[in-house]
Enzyme design. Structure first.
Site, short mmCIF file in Angstrom:
data_model
loop_
_atom_site.label_atom_id
_atom_site.label_comp_id
_atom_site.label_asym_id
_atom_site.label_seq_id
_atom_site.Cartn_x
_atom_site.Cartn_y
_atom_site.Cartn_z
N LYS A 2 3.56 -14.96 4.44
CA LYS A 2 3.84 -15.93 3.36
C LYS A 2 5.36 -16.04 3.30
CE LYS A 2 2.62 -18.41 -0.27
NZ LYS A 2 1.79 -19.62 -0.26
N ASP A 59 -2.29 -18.44 2.92
CA ASP A 59 -3.21 -19.32 2.18
C ASP A 59 -3.81 -20.37 3.13
OD1 ASP A 59 -0.60 -20.27 2.36
OD2 ASP A 59 -0.56 -21.15 0.36
N TYR A 105 0.81 -1.21 0.00
CA TYR A 105 0.00 0.00 0.00
C TYR A 105 0.85 1.27 0.00
CZ TYR A 105 -4.51 -2.29 0.72
OH TYR A 105 -5.66 -3.03 0.56
C1 IPM Z 1 -10.46 -1.59 3.43
C2 IPM Z 1 -10.69 -1.18 2.00
C3 IPM Z 1 -9.57 -0.25 1.58
C4 IPM Z 1 -8.27 -1.02 1.66
C5 IPM Z 1 -9.73 0.39 0.19
C6 IPM Z 1 -11.08 1.01 0.00
C7 IPM Z 1 -8.62 1.36 -0.08
O1 IPM Z 1 -10.79 -2.28 1.17
O2 IPM Z 1 -10.45 -0.70 4.29
O3 IPM Z 1 -10.29 -2.78 3.69
O4 IPM Z 1 -7.89 -1.70 0.70
O5 IPM Z 1 -7.62 -0.94 2.70
#
Ligand code: IPM
Ligand code: MN
Length: 330
Positions: free
Chosen positions: A176, A209, A125
């Site tokens: 993993k 998994d 992320y």
């Molecule tokens: C969550 C959502 C978000 C994420 C998205 C909307 C960016 O799916 O809060 O789980 O991937 O973290």
């Protein structure tokens, strides 16, 4: 003293469920001083703005932020996710995404009671990567995973502290490590080192998994799970599915160091298909608001709200009727 809370109702069913959540918190006796922020898909389509810097600076000043859901079908994927939700997670250093799963037995299992501690500011992320020769036949896209010792350790320590506070005192690392040998190695070593400071907490390790199988076949084994950002994202949707559905799945984006506000939101999205029909289940937002009460030190109210949600578990009806039933059970 009233707690100062910034409210981002957002789009679709977001404002509807958030309004109920605020009502329930107030009915539980917690004074809130709220300010509404118009953010999300509607605002973006109207003005082109996602999260202006000055708005972010204002949000920093609250004791907490309560968010409903953002997203409208007309907004391209990524705009609001990266520009609003993830921007807040990163800018406010909300490094733990805490997601509780608690439900009596259902057609899937004999009942679950566990929490996922999802790392919330790193991993895939973090946005590392990019394109090379984009839009040519030779284009390359990379998307790296960022794992810092500091980022992993603070999240793992949070998970161990949480496990220590619970009856079972059990903490499972999910990763993993057999394939992601760099990131996995850092996570495993950090987990093992932190574990040595918590001799009263039992530990386990599952590959992600395999964890998917256990979530379905034997979720009772879990107490506290700690995992990276993307595994945690996927696993918590599965957690919702096996424990009463997405209408119950709550989350807290926490800055445990308290250098700023934490943000509380249901896991579900804006559900544009049922927006305005009064059919949205407000429970996930209400439980998220209970987590906010916990974090603000209003633990008595938080417990009462959770108990009221449990007691009215089979109540069906409109968003407002379910909200009224929860308030009535407080
Ligand atoms: C969550 C959502 C978000 C994420 C998205 C909307 C960016 O799916 O809060 O789980 O991937 O973290
Ligand atoms: Mn998700």
């Amino acid at each position: 003293m009233a707690h100062r809370v910034g409210i981002i109702g957002g789009d679709g069913i977001g404002p509807e469920v958030t309004a109920v959540a605020v009502d329930v918190v107030r009915a539980a006796g917690v004074a809130l001083d709220t300010v509404d922020y118009d953010l999300g898909g509607r605002r973006y389509l109207a003005t082109g703005e996602v999260l202006p810097d000055e708005t972010l600076e204002q949000l920093r000043e609250y004791d907490a932020i309560l968010l409903g859901a953002v997203g409208t079908p007309e907004v391209p994927p990524g705009v609001l996710e990266r520009g609003l939700l993830l921007k807040m997670r990163f800018a406010l250093d909300l490094y733990v995404n805490l997601r509780p799963f608690k439900s009596p037995g259902n057609r899937f299992n004999d009942g679950v009671d566990f929490l996922v501690v999802r790392e919330n500011t790193e991993g895939t992320y973090a946005g590392e990567g990019g394109f090379l020769r984009k839009d040519t036949r030779n284009e390359i896209a990379t998307q790296g995973s960022v794992n810092t010792r500091m980022g992993v350790e603070r999240c793992v320590r949070y998970a161990f502290d949480l496990a220590r506070s619970r009856d079972r005192k059990h903490c499972t690392l999910v990763h993993k490590t057999n394939v992601l040998t760099f990131a996995g190695d850092l996570w495993q070593r950090t987990f093992d080192e932190v574990a040595s400071d918590y001799s009263d907490v039992q530990t386990a390790y599952n590959h992600v998994d395999a964890a998917c199988i256990y979530f379905v076949q034997d979720p009772g084994r879990y107490d506290v799970i700690v995992t990276d950002n993307l595994f945690g994202d996927i696993l918590t949707d599965l957690g919702g599915a096996i424990s009463g559905g997405i209408g119950r799945a709550a989350s807290a984006n926490l800055n445990p160091a308290r250098t700023g506000p934490s943000l509380f939101e249901p896991v579900h999205g804006s559900a544009p298909d049922i927006a305005g029909t009064g059919r949205a289940d407000p429970r996930a937002a209400v439980i998220s608001a209970a987590m906010m009460c916990d974090f603000l030190g209003e633990t008595g109210a938080a417990d009462r709200i959770r108990k009221a949600v449990e007691q009215t578990d089979d109540k069906e009806g409109t968003t407002a009727q379910i909200g009224a039933a929860i308030c009535g059970a407080l």
